[in-house]
Scaffold this motif. Sequence first.
Motif, PDB file in Angstrom:
ATOM      1  N   ASP A  64       6.557  29.614 -12.475  1.00 25.17           N
ATOM      2  CA  ASP A  64       6.413  29.178 -13.860  1.00 25.17           C
ATOM      3  C   ASP A  64       5.805  27.778 -13.951  1.00 25.17           C
ATOM      4  O   ASP A  64       5.717  27.214 -15.045  1.00 25.17           O
ATOM      5  N   GLN A  65       5.402  27.231 -12.825  1.00 24.19           N
ATOM      6  CA  GLN A  65       4.804  25.898 -12.815  1.00 24.19           C
ATOM      7  C   GLN A  65       3.576  25.880 -13.709  1.00 24.19           C
ATOM      8  O   GLN A  65       2.692  26.722 -13.586  1.00 24.19           O
ATOM      9  N   VAL A  66       3.515  24.929 -14.629  1.00 24.84           N
ATOM     10  CA  VAL A  66       2.403  24.835 -15.579  1.00 24.84           C
ATOM     11  C   VAL A  66       1.137  24.370 -14.875  1.00 24.84           C
ATOM     12  O   VAL A  66       0.057  24.922 -15.081  1.00 24.84           O
ATOM     13  N   GLY A  67       1.248  23.361 -14.044  1.00 29.39           N
ATOM     14  CA  GLY A  67       0.071  22.832 -13.375  1.00 29.39           C
ATOM     15  C   GLY A  67       0.416  21.655 -12.505  1.00 29.39           C
ATOM     16  O   GLY A  67       1.578  21.447 -12.165  1.00 29.39           O
ATOM     17  N   PHE A  68      -0.590  20.892 -12.170  1.00 23.40           N
ATOM     18  CA  PHE A  68      -0.400  19.727 -11.319  1.00 23.40           C
ATOM     19  C   PHE A  68      -1.583  18.800 -11.523  1.00 23.40           C
ATOM     20  O   PHE A  68      -2.591  19.174 -12.127  1.00 23.40           O
ATOM     21  N   GLU A  69      -1.427  17.576 -11.023  1.00 21.89           N
ATOM     22  CA  GLU A  69      -2.510  16.616 -11.157  1.00 21.89           C
ATOM     23  C   GLU A  69      -2.779  15.948  -9.826  1.00 21.89           C
ATOM     24  O   GLU A  69      -1.956  15.979  -8.903  1.00 21.89           O
ATOM     25  N   ASN A  70      -3.965  15.351  -9.756  1.00 18.18           N
ATOM     26  CA  ASN A  70      -4.390  14.679  -8.545  1.00 18.18           C
ATOM     27  C   ASN A  70      -5.251  13.493  -8.942  1.00 18.18           C
ATOM     28  O   ASN A  70      -6.027  13.575  -9.893  1.00 18.18           O
ATOM     29  N   MET A 111     -12.065  30.089 -18.032  1.00 16.56           N
ATOM     30  CA  MET A 111     -11.696  28.751 -17.623  1.00 16.56           C
ATOM     31  C   MET A 111     -12.323  27.773 -18.608  1.00 16.56           C
ATOM     32  O   MET A 111     -13.449  27.949 -19.044  1.00 16.56           O
ATOM     33  N   LYS A 112     -11.557  26.761 -18.915  1.00 14.84           N
ATOM     34  CA  LYS A 112     -12.017  25.708 -19.805  1.00 14.84           C
ATOM     35  C   LYS A 112     -11.882  24.386 -19.078  1.00 14.84           C
ATOM     36  O   LYS A 112     -11.015  24.234 -18.212  1.00 14.84           O
ATOM     37  N   ILE A 113     -12.745  23.445 -19.454  1.00 17.84           N
ATOM     38  CA  ILE A 113     -12.562  22.085 -18.962  1.00 17.84           C
ATOM     39  C   ILE A 113     -12.619  21.133 -20.151  1.00 17.84           C
ATOM     40  O   ILE A 113     -13.240  21.426 -21.171  1.00 17.84           O
ATOM     41  N   ARG A 114     -11.937  20.037 -19.988  1.00 12.02           N
ATOM     42  CA  ARG A 114     -11.997  18.950 -20.965  1.00 12.02           C
ATOM     43  C   ARG A 114     -12.232  17.678 -20.171  1.00 12.02           C
ATOM     44  O   ARG A 114     -11.498  17.381 -19.217  1.00 12.02           O
ATOM     45  N   ILE A 115     -13.259  16.951 -20.559  1.00 12.81           N
ATOM     46  CA  ILE A 115     -13.602  15.704 -19.880  1.00 12.81           C
ATOM     47  C   ILE A 115     -13.479  14.573 -20.882  1.00 12.81           C
ATOM     48  O   ILE A 115     -14.026  14.638 -21.976  1.00 12.81           O
ATOM     49  N   LYS A 116     -12.732  13.556 -20.509  1.00 12.66           N
ATOM     50  CA  LYS A 116     -12.627  12.360 -21.331  1.00 12.66           C
ATOM     51  C   LYS A 116     -12.556  11.167 -20.395  1.00 12.66           C
ATOM     52  O   LYS A 116     -11.606  11.045 -19.611  1.00 12.66           O
ATOM     53  N   GLY A 117     -13.562  10.331 -20.470  1.00 11.68           N
ATOM     54  CA  GLY A 117     -13.603   9.177 -19.587  1.00 11.68           C
ATOM     55  C   GLY A 117     -13.555   9.615 -18.136  1.00 11.68           C
ATOM     56  O   GLY A 117     -14.354  10.448 -17.704  1.00 11.68           O
ATOM     57  N   SER A 126     -11.204  11.356 -16.664  1.00 15.90           N
ATOM     58  CA  SER A 126     -10.192  12.403 -16.553  1.00 15.90           C
ATOM     59  C   SER A 126     -10.838  13.761 -16.802  1.00 15.90           C
ATOM     60  O   SER A 126     -11.594  13.926 -17.760  1.00 15.90           O
ATOM     61  N   VAL A 127     -10.547  14.715 -15.913  1.00 17.27           N
ATOM     62  CA  VAL A 127     -11.063  16.079 -16.057  1.00 17.27           C
ATOM     63  C   VAL A 127      -9.878  17.034 -16.019  1.00 17.27           C
ATOM     64  O   VAL A 127      -9.076  17.000 -15.080  1.00 17.27           O
ATOM     65  N   SER A 163     -10.296   6.365  -9.074  1.00 16.53           N
ATOM     66  CA  SER A 163     -10.052   6.215 -10.509  1.00 16.53           C
ATOM     67  C   SER A 163     -10.178   7.534 -11.274  1.00 16.53           C
ATOM     68  O   SER A 163      -9.939   7.589 -12.469  1.00 16.53           O
ATOM     69  N   LEU A 164     -10.537   8.613 -10.587  1.00 17.15           N
ATOM     70  CA  LEU A 164     -10.692   9.920 -11.221  1.00 17.15           C
ATOM     71  C   LEU A 164      -9.361  10.661 -11.246  1.00 17.15           C
ATOM     72  O   LEU A 164      -8.702  10.817 -10.218  1.00 17.15           O
ATOM     73  N   LYS A 165      -8.972  11.106 -12.444  1.00 18.37           N
ATOM     74  CA  LYS A 165      -7.744  11.892 -12.593  1.00 18.37           C
ATOM     75  C   LYS A 165      -8.132  13.344 -12.851  1.00 18.37           C
ATOM     76  O   LYS A 165      -8.909  13.643 -13.755  1.00 18.37           O
ATOM     77  N   ILE A 166      -7.584  14.250 -12.036  1.00 16.44           N
ATOM     78  CA  ILE A 166      -7.819  15.686 -12.183  1.00 16.44           C
ATOM     79  C   ILE A 166      -6.503  16.331 -12.593  1.00 16.44           C
ATOM     80  O   ILE A 166      -5.463  16.099 -11.969  1.00 16.44           O
TER      81      ILE A 166
END
Length: 119
Positions: free
Chosen positions: A76-82, A1-7, A9-10, A86-89
């Motif tokens: 085949d769903q790539v992903g989703f967001e939530n 598993m990898k994570i990328r955090i910018k501002g 947004s995770v 103000s936090l975007k996952i």
Amino acid sequence: MKIRIKGNSVRFRLDKLDLQLLEENGRVDEKTEFPSSTFIYSVLSSRNEEIESDFKSNRIELRLPETLIQKWINSDQVGFENNEGSLKILIEKDFQCLTPREEEDDLNTFPNPLEKHTC
């Protein structure tokens, strides 16, 4: 598993093995060991109907509904967001890189859908 955090947004990226662990054990964890403490990030299966996240004691926890996990794994769903305030996952399947990188391990990644469209 990898994570990328910018501002505020995770982004979580899970490969095939991560999804298998999530399905079988209800969780997948990764850690980064700093000299003074350990940073842990986890994705957990939840019986709740909403995506929830938390950060406590050097740990990020992302809790996903069981039904959402099953639908995601078996499609085949790539992903989703939530968005939580103000936090975007963003959570998505980890695809193979289109150009090889020496430091990246693509062994358990998903086939990249864009690979068919390269010249």
